[in-house]
Write a protein that holds these residues in place. Structure first.
Motif, PDB file in Angstrom:
ATOM      1  N   TYR A 229       0.832  -1.207   0.000  1.00  0.00           N
ATOM      2  CA  TYR A 229       0.000   0.000   0.000  1.00  0.00           C
ATOM      3  C   TYR A 229       0.865   1.254   0.000  1.00  0.00           C
ATOM      4  N   THR A 230       2.023   1.152   0.632  1.00  0.00           N
ATOM      5  CA  THR A 230       2.907   2.313   0.695  1.00  0.00           C
ATOM      6  C   THR A 230       4.347   1.821   0.759  1.00  0.00           C
ATOM      7  N   ASP A 231       5.276   2.691   0.337  1.00  0.00           N
ATOM      8  CA  ASP A 231       6.675   2.336   0.557  1.00  0.00           C
ATOM      9  C   ASP A 231       7.370   3.506   1.253  1.00  0.00           C
ATOM     10  N   GLU A 232       6.538   4.341   1.907  1.00  0.00           N
ATOM     11  CA  GLU A 232       7.073   5.489   2.645  1.00  0.00           C
ATOM     12  C   GLU A 232       7.628   4.993   3.978  1.00  0.00           C
ATOM     13  N   PRO A 233       8.657   5.703   4.508  1.00  0.00           N
ATOM     14  CA  PRO A 233       9.161   5.324   5.834  1.00  0.00           C
ATOM     15  C   PRO A 233       8.032   5.399   6.863  1.00  0.00           C
ATOM     16  N   ILE A 234       8.000   4.470   7.808  1.00  0.00           N
ATOM     17  CA  ILE A 234       6.922   4.485   8.801  1.00  0.00           C
ATOM     18  C   ILE A 234       7.357   5.315  10.017  1.00  0.00           C
ATOM     19  N   SER A 235       6.344   5.765  10.791  1.00  0.00           N
ATOM     20  CA  SER A 235       6.671   6.582  11.959  1.00  0.00           C
ATOM     21  C   SER A 235       5.758   6.185  13.121  1.00  0.00           C
ATOM     22  N   VAL A 236       6.344   5.623  14.193  1.00  0.00           N
ATOM     23  CA  VAL A 236       5.586   5.316  15.417  1.00  0.00           C
ATOM     24  C   VAL A 236       6.443   5.825  16.575  1.00  0.00           C
ATOM     25  N   PRO A 237       6.319   7.132  16.875  1.00  0.00           N
ATOM     26  CA  PRO A 237       7.278   7.713  17.831  1.00  0.00           C
ATOM     27  C   PRO A 237       6.856   7.595  19.295  1.00  0.00           C
ATOM     28  N   ASP A 238       5.878   6.721  19.636  1.00  0.00           N
ATOM     29  CA  ASP A 238       5.347   6.672  21.007  1.00  0.00           C
ATOM     30  C   ASP A 238       6.417   6.423  22.070  1.00  0.00           C
ATOM     31  N   TYR A 239       7.228   5.386  21.867  1.00  0.00           N
ATOM     32  CA  TYR A 239       8.267   5.062  22.846  1.00  0.00           C
ATOM     33  C   TYR A 239       9.635   5.160  22.171  1.00  0.00           C
ATOM     34  N   ILE A 240      10.671   5.296  23.008  1.00  0.00           N
ATOM     35  CA  ILE A 240      12.041   5.266  22.471  1.00  0.00           C
ATOM     36  C   ILE A 240      12.261   3.901  21.820  1.00  0.00           C
ATOM     37  N   GLU A 241      11.736   2.845  22.478  1.00  0.00           N
ATOM     38  CA  GLU A 241      11.927   1.484  21.971  1.00  0.00           C
ATOM     39  C   GLU A 241      11.294   1.316  20.592  1.00  0.00           C
ATOM     40  N   THR A 242      10.043   1.828  20.452  1.00  0.00           N
ATOM     41  CA  THR A 242       9.390   1.655  19.152  1.00  0.00           C
ATOM     42  C   THR A 242      10.111   2.499  18.108  1.00  0.00           C
TER      43      THR A 242
END
Ligand code: ADP
Length: 493
Positions: A229-242
């Motif tokens: 569906y996409t090839d854009e970089p993903i972003s899940v900035p909730d935790y440092i770990e994620t």
């Protein structure tokens, strides 16, 4: 160690044992519930201790008053006093227990249960009490407190200060009321605890799901990339770990993009390069077809050109095949001890006719004899390509010098020429597939643009290096450095 393995096997059989949400859930549950259980037990226990102490002091005070009455009525010698008997009966009823009055001969003079009167009573507590010490003992199981209270009177011979223990009151009191209160309290606390547990379980369940939500978001985002569906970089900035996981994934995505782009470029280049000779062949054939009475000489000339184009096509295909073979990371290396001097001599021998045609002088200079563990075919391909280029991109009456040297670890082959040279801006590009500094010139002299790409791959498979230095218009020098002993990738297998 064995337990660890056992847990691992078990956790693979029962997936919930590997769930982060389950761990968070259990941890929060323990943190939420254990303190309230400890508090309940602690509070009930301290209530019980306090209630028993109060009861003992209350009962002791009462019996101390009675002890005085006993002396006043001389009860230890004569138990007929109705007043005292009534008083003892009342106390025994009040505390739901038994009262024994023991005189200085350890004889029981009064038993409110009227069972043991006249008997001798010698026990540790009674003896202690005769020494002037009150004792008390709480029997939780049967729900009774047992106490001894000394009956103390003044010793007539020794004046006012001196006292003596003339008898002992041995009394028991029921703790039923305490137990009942405890039961009520404990039931209430338990109900509160159950309610609290239900609330905590709800809160904890909610939070354990909220806490792992970012991980689910990462999985979802990666799935979207995977499904295209996409090839854009993903972003899940909730935790440092994620963020770390996402960063690593985006880097992987970037690398895959580069690989994909270069694969697409490669396919486009291959198609273009393969089409060029075919187009020429078609043009040549068409022009002959359009001239029905063309002279034989023209046919011959055109057929010669067609043969050359086919030869070119063949060369490109062969080069492509070599490149594809070398591209495989686990390309089969056929390593053997090879005499590099002899290999270079035979390579130069094969190229001398071309050199002669272009009037280029080729010299081999060997500082020392060298034998090395290499793949002979691939090594010969390296030398062939470099020396052939040095001849091809040379000038009239030019020269090519091949210099072989070695130390205890590597051997080096320097191939220098007096040719047209390469601009510094092209140093990195010439090793790319199909890259040619001057396309038309390269094609004219039969280049495919794949030679240096093949060469570099073959050098890298030998864990070697290749460098270029050049002065435009004056000449070029390629230096190949290869280890004398072959080292397999990763050093094992
Ligand atoms: P080609 O088949 O075109 O020779 P290569 O991969 O062998 O392809 O070389 C790539 C390009 O590098 C050549 O087209 C040429 O422009 C340049 N090149 C390679 N070797 C030399 C050299 N010795 N002197 C000058 N230019 C060179």
């Amino acid at each position: 160690m064995r337990e660890n393995r056992f847990f691992k096997t078990l956790s693979y059989k029962i997936p919930i044992l590997r769930s982060l949400a389950a761990y968070i859930f259990v941890l929060m549950l323990i943190i939420g519930i254990v303190p309230s259980v400890i508090m309940r037990i602690g509070i009930l226990q301290s209530y019980e201790e306090r209630a028993v102490t109060l009861r003992i002091s209350d009962v002791t005070t009462q019996y101390k008053i009675i002890a005085n009455h006993l002396l006043n009525y001389n009860y230890l010698q004569d138990t007929s006093s109705d007043v005292i008997n009534a008083e003892l009966e009342q106390m025994s009823n009040l505390y739901d227990g038994r009262v024994l009055i023991i005189n200085s001969n350890f004889r029981i003079v009064k038993d409110t249960y009227a069972i043991s009167e006249g008997r001798i009573m010698i026990s540790e507590e009674v003896i202690k009490c005769f020494k002037g010490e009150s004792t008390s003992r709480y029997d939780q199981k049967s729900g009774y407190i047992e106490m001894t209270i000394p009956i103390t009177g003044q010793r007539p011979a020794d004046g006012e200060e001196a006292t003596e223990v003339r008898g002992v009151i041995l009394a028991s009191a029921s703790t039923d009321s305490i137990v009942t209160t405890m039961d009520i309290l404990s039931r209430k606390a338990l109900i509160m605890e159950i309610v609290m547990t239900i609330i905590i379980v709800g809160i904890v369940f909610f939070f354990s799901h909220i806490l792992i939500r970012p991980f689910n978001r990462i999985t979802q985002a990666i799935r979207e990339v995977k499904d295209g569906y996409t090839d854009e970089p993903i972003s899940v900035p909730d935790y440092i770990e994620t963020e770390h996981i996402v960063e690593a994934f985006n880097q992987l995505l970037g690398r895959m993009k580069v690989i994909n782009d270069s694969r697409q470029d490669f396919v486009a280049n291959v198609s273009h390069e393969l089409k060029t000779p075919m187009t020429s062949v078609k043009v040549l054939a068409d022009s002959l077809n359009q001239q029905p009475d063309a002279p034989v000489e023209l046919y011959r000339e055109f057929m010669q050109d067609i043969a050359e184009e086919i030869e070119r096509e063949n060369k490109i295909i062969n080069d492509l095949l070599s490149l594809v073979k070398l591209d495989k990371t686990e390309a089969v290396m056929e390593i053997s001890e090879v005499d590099i001097n002899t290999l270079l001599e035979s390579t130069l021998k094969r190229l001398r006719p071309i050199a002669r045609k272009r009037d280029v002088e080729v010299v081999l200079e060997s500082i020392r004899p060298v034998t090395a563990q290499v793949d002979e075919v691939k090594m010969s391909q390296i030398f062939m390509n470099l020396v052939e280029n040095a001849i091809k991109y040379n000038k009239e009456h030019g020269w090519v010098k091949v210099l072989l040297d070695a130390d205890h670890q590597f051997f080096t082959v320097e191939i220098s020429d007096s040719g047209i040279g390469i601009g510094q801006e092209d140093y990195d590009h010439i090793f790319e597939r199909f890259y040619r500094v001057d396309k038309s010139h390269s094609r004219e002299i039969g280049g495919t643009g794949l030679g240096l790409a093949i060469t570099r791959n073959a050098v890298l498979l030998h864990r070697g290096s290749i460098k270029v230095s050049s002065v435009e218009g004056e000449g070029t020098c390629f230096t190949v450095k290869i280890p004398l002993s072959y080292v397999k990738a990763g050093g094992n297998g």
